[in-house]
Design a protein around this motif. Structure first.
Motif, mmCIF file in Angstrom:
data_model
loop_
_atom_site.group_PDB
_atom_site.id
_atom_site.type_symbol
_atom_site.label_atom_id
_atom_site.label_comp_id
_atom_site.label_asym_id
_atom_site.label_seq_id
_atom_site.Cartn_x
_atom_site.Cartn_y
_atom_site.Cartn_z
ATOM 1 N N ALA A 264 -4.781 5.666 -5.076
ATOM 2 C CA ALA A 264 -5.766 6.122 -4.101
ATOM 3 C C ALA A 264 -6.854 5.065 -3.886
ATOM 4 C CB ALA A 264 -6.389 7.440 -4.559
ATOM 5 N N LEU A 265 -7.362 4.485 -4.980
ATOM 6 C CA LEU A 265 -8.407 3.469 -4.866
ATOM 7 C C LEU A 265 -7.906 2.202 -4.182
ATOM 8 C CD1 LEU A 265 -10.277 3.671 -8.305
ATOM 9 C CD2 LEU A 265 -11.068 4.517 -6.088
ATOM 10 N N LEU A 266 -6.731 1.724 -4.610
ATOM 11 C CA LEU A 266 -6.208 0.481 -4.045
ATOM 12 C C LEU A 266 -5.821 0.641 -2.578
ATOM 13 C CD1 LEU A 266 -4.051 -1.009 -6.960
ATOM 14 C CD2 LEU A 266 -6.389 -1.589 -6.284
ATOM 15 N N THR A 267 -5.342 1.810 -2.213
ATOM 16 C CA THR A 267 -5.000 2.056 -0.811
ATOM 17 C C THR A 267 -6.246 2.025 0.060
ATOM 18 O OG1 THR A 267 -3.035 3.357 -1.384
ATOM 19 C CG2 THR A 267 -3.996 3.718 0.801
ATOM 20 N N GLU A 268 -7.294 2.721 -0.384
ATOM 21 C CA GLU A 268 -8.547 2.702 0.368
ATOM 22 C C GLU A 268 -9.063 1.265 0.517
ATOM 23 O OE1 GLU A 268 -13.178 4.239 0.081
ATOM 24 O OE2 GLU A 268 -11.923 4.142 -1.723
ATOM 25 N N PHE A 269 -9.058 0.511 -0.581
ATOM 26 C CA PHE A 269 -9.526 -0.874 -0.544
ATOM 27 C C PHE A 269 -8.678 -1.722 0.405
ATOM 28 C CE2 PHE A 269 -8.943 -5.193 -2.356
ATOM 29 C CZ PHE A 269 -10.208 -5.698 -2.050
ATOM 30 N N SER A 270 -7.368 -1.555 0.349
ATOM 31 C CA SER A 270 -6.469 -2.373 1.165
ATOM 32 C C SER A 270 -6.684 -2.156 2.654
ATOM 33 C CB SER A 270 -5.014 -2.082 0.793
ATOM 34 O OG SER A 270 -4.748 -2.482 -0.543
ATOM 35 N N THR A 271 -7.019 -0.926 3.045
ATOM 36 C CA THR A 271 -7.253 -0.660 4.476
ATOM 37 C C THR A 271 -8.477 -1.410 4.994
ATOM 38 O OG1 THR A 271 -8.555 1.345 4.032
ATOM 39 C CG2 THR A 271 -6.172 1.620 4.370
ATOM 40 N N LYS A 272 -9.383 -1.784 4.101
ATOM 41 C CA LYS A 272 -10.587 -2.527 4.505
ATOM 42 C C LYS A 272 -10.316 -4.020 4.626
ATOM 43 C CE LYS A 272 -13.655 0.816 2.262
ATOM 44 N NZ LYS A 272 -14.669 1.035 1.208
ATOM 45 N N ILE A 273 -9.288 -4.509 3.935
ATOM 46 C CA ILE A 273 -8.979 -5.944 3.930
ATOM 47 C C ILE A 273 -7.860 -6.265 4.931
ATOM 48 C CG2 ILE A 273 -8.253 -7.905 2.532
ATOM 49 C CD1 ILE A 273 -10.992 -6.797 1.742
ATOM 50 N N TRP A 274 -6.798 -5.468 4.918
ATOM 51 C CA TRP A 274 -5.640 -5.707 5.795
ATOM 52 C C TRP A 274 -5.711 -4.713 6.960
ATOM 53 C CZ3 TRP A 274 -5.529 -6.261 0.523
ATOM 54 C CH2 TRP A 274 -5.113 -7.506 0.048
ATOM 55 N N LYS A 275 -6.587 -4.984 7.904
ATOM 56 C CA LYS A 275 -6.913 -4.009 8.940
ATOM 57 C C LYS A 275 -5.836 -3.880 10.008
ATOM 58 C CE LYS A 275 -11.878 -4.528 8.223
ATOM 59 N NZ LYS A 275 -13.194 -4.872 8.816
ATOM 60 N N ASN A 276 -4.866 -4.795 10.012
ATOM 61 C CA ASN A 276 -3.793 -4.710 11.009
ATOM 62 C C ASN A 276 -2.656 -3.791 10.566
ATOM 63 O OD1 ASN A 276 -3.319 -6.660 9.016
ATOM 64 N ND2 ASN A 276 -1.714 -7.641 10.226
ATOM 65 N N TYR A 277 -2.774 -3.204 9.376
ATOM 66 C CA TYR A 277 -1.764 -2.243 8.900
ATOM 67 C C TYR A 277 -2.234 -0.820 9.173
ATOM 68 C CZ TYR A 277 1.007 -5.795 6.513
ATOM 69 O OH TYR A 277 1.813 -6.876 6.233
ATOM 70 N N ASN A 278 -1.267 0.077 9.362
ATOM 71 C CA ASN A 278 -1.597 1.484 9.562
ATOM 72 C C ASN A 278 -2.302 2.050 8.335
ATOM 73 O OD1 ASN A 278 -0.369 1.475 12.047
ATOM 74 N ND2 ASN A 278 1.550 2.390 11.325
ATOM 75 N N LYS A 279 -3.230 2.940 8.595
ATOM 76 C CA LYS A 279 -3.961 3.588 7.494
ATOM 77 C C LYS A 279 -3.132 4.775 6.985
ATOM 78 C CE LYS A 279 -8.489 3.743 7.749
ATOM 79 N NZ LYS A 279 -9.877 3.993 8.223
ATOM 80 N N LYS A 280 -2.060 4.410 6.282
ATOM 81 C CA LYS A 280 -1.160 5.430 5.750
ATOM 82 C C LYS A 280 -0.549 4.941 4.453
ATOM 83 C CE LYS A 280 2.767 8.413 6.918
ATOM 84 N NZ LYS A 280 3.734 8.832 7.954
ATOM 85 N N THR A 281 -0.305 5.879 3.558
ATOM 86 C CA THR A 281 0.377 5.575 2.304
ATOM 87 C C THR A 281 1.457 6.613 2.056
ATOM 88 O OG1 THR A 281 0.036 5.076 -0.050
ATOM 89 C CG2 THR A 281 -1.164 6.953 0.825
ATOM 90 N N TYR A 282 2.417 6.250 1.229
ATOM 91 C CA TYR A 282 3.448 7.191 0.782
ATOM 92 C C TYR A 282 3.373 7.316 -0.735
ATOM 93 C CZ TYR A 282 5.741 7.217 5.352
ATOM 94 O OH TYR A 282 6.022 7.382 6.686
#
Length: 456
Positions: A264-282
């Motif tokens: 959960a933490l790493l996904t939230e962080f990643s959306t702030k750095i890699w902004k060209n990816y969809n804000k979704k996780t599985y």
């Protein structure tokens, strides 16, 4: 037909299932699956019997006209990254991951570096049980196995390319790394050195007897590691499993943090750095409700899958709509790097997050919703397990439920998962709630319901 593959490859006890004869037949079957002329990258972890299995399996591959490249001892995600990056047709990793020391196993990997889809495992099993063997003309055999010694360097460079190395180095982090006496020893200390981190190593010597601890990183096996973190006043700790595709995170207070919390933490962080990816996780259905509770208000969608890292990876690969995937057991997939569980990538990404947030790791985890867990199981045959799932579905029919792998119930302040084991005659019951009393009541009531209705 009998089943060889489990949730992630074939595993068995060395000298029992894992024999030279078995490995040779598997080599023929895997070779037939990939086809004559295919280029396969192979490797293994430190486990006993690994070289025996690798050489026997290689003989079968060569006999099917496959070109074999041996990368030696290395983590599973390093082999997978090498396959994808260097254009191999596939590969084979000899490992039993987190299983006890007496086990070894075989993972079959596609040209995208991800384990082959589960439906393709049937093809290999069919070749195996039919004792398949090609009859090739003598000129068709490859002359030798090629050695590939640069895969670990390629892999480490790939991980480093995903993070701000200079920013991490400036923080002078102190980190405890527990390598589980296996191939994480070949990558984790090297990675931390290149990140400019002060590393305190535990169990980072190669030893197939795993004298430091069992290869599975959990609260029982990591007691000493947890205490050592507070002793040396480390900023973080990381603990690998046997093939280093997982890294369990331990915070600066020495607390083990389960993979769904880290995810959960790493996904939230990643959306702030890699902004060209969809804000979704599985994530797998066994992950906590805290994942949705924490991420959805931040605009990050959560997709649920059946249990198993291969299932998650294949779903992401097919849909191409997510920035991450993870499991509660410590497996994290950083999609911008590679859609596989990757312990070294988890370490680097966690330190990158720490360098950006300027908060302690414990403080970051304390921001997550708090749930109290209980896990138990009931001995049940296939019919009894199915009955138990249906009984829970009926009881909670007015709640939001998922039925992709057993049944998961979503409550306002609790969740409950009841699913048949994929390997044993068991019905597994997982529950979490925001109070210890509530989760105890829910799990006890569920056990009572299933036993009264289905176990007679």
């Amino acid at each position: 037909m009998a089943k060889l593959f489990g949730t992630d490859g074939v595993r068995g006890i060395v000298g029992d299932l894992m024999t030279p004869e078995f490995s040779l037949r598997m080599g023929h079957a895997i070779g037939a699956y990939f086809g004559k002329g295919s280029r396969l990258l192979i490797g293994r972890d430190v486990r006993l019997g690994g070289d025996m299995i690798l050489r026997s399996l290689t003989s079968g591959l060569l006999a099917e006209g496959v070109k074999v490249y041996d990368s030696g001892l290395l983590p599973t995600p390093a082999l997978q990254f090498g396959i994808k990056s260097l254009g191999f047709d596939g590969g084979v990793m000899i490992t039993a991951s987190h299983n006890p020391p007496e086990y070894n196993g075989i993972k079959v990997i596609s040209n995208d570096g991800i384990e082959i889809p589960h439906e393709n495992e049937d093809i290999i099993e069919n070749y195996y049980f039919n004792n398949y063997s090609s009859k090739m003309e003598w000129r068709s055999f490859d002359n030798e196995v090629k050695i590939k010694e640069d895969i670990i360097d390629l892999y480490i460079d790939g991980v480093l390319s995903q993070v701000d190395v200079e920013k991490i180095a400036k923080k002078n982090f102190r980190v405890v790394i527990d390598c589980a006496n296996s191939v994480g020893s070949l990558t984790a200390p090297l990675l931390l050195r290149k990140l400019g981190v002060k590393a305190y190593t535990l169990n980072c010597n190669l030893d197939p007897y795993f004298p430091g601890r069992n290869p599975e990183p959990n609260a029982d096996t990591l007691q000493y590691t947890m205490s050592y973190i507070t002793l040396v006043k480390a900023d973080a700790g990381f603990a690998h499993d046997g093939d280093a595709d997982r890294a369990m995170v331990l915070d600066n207070n020495g607390r083990i943090q389960w993979g769904d919390r880290t995810g959960a933490l790493l996904t939230e962080f990643s959306t702030k750095i890699w902004k060209n990816y969809n804000k979704k996780t599985y994530t797998s259905i066994s992950s906590s409700n805290l994942v949705e509770e924490y991420l959805k208000p931040k605009g990050i969608e959560v997709g649920w899958t059946p249990v198993g890292s291969v299932t998650i990876a294949r779903e992401i690969s097919k849909r191409k709509d997510a920035i991450s995937g993870f499991e509660d057991n410590g497996g994290y997939m950083h999609v911008p790097h590679h859609i596989v569980r990757d312990g070294a990538m988890t370490i680097a990404l966690t330190l990158y997050m720490l360098s950006e947030y300027n908060e302690s790791l414990a403080n970051l985890y304390d921001k997550l919703p708090q749930y109290y867990p209980i896990k138990t199981k009931i001995t049940a045959n296939k019919e009894q397990a199915s009955c138990g799932v249906e009984a829970v579905k009926e009881k909670y029919s007015s709640y939001r439920i998922l039925t992709i792998d057993g049944v998961k119930v979503f409550g306002d302040d609790f969740w409950l998962l009841v699913r048949p084991s994929g390997t044993e005659p068991l019905l597994r019951i997982f529950g979490e709630a925001k109070s210890p009393k509530k989760v105890e009541e829910i799990v006890n009531d569920t056990v009572k319901l299933i036993k009264e209705k289905c176990i007679r």
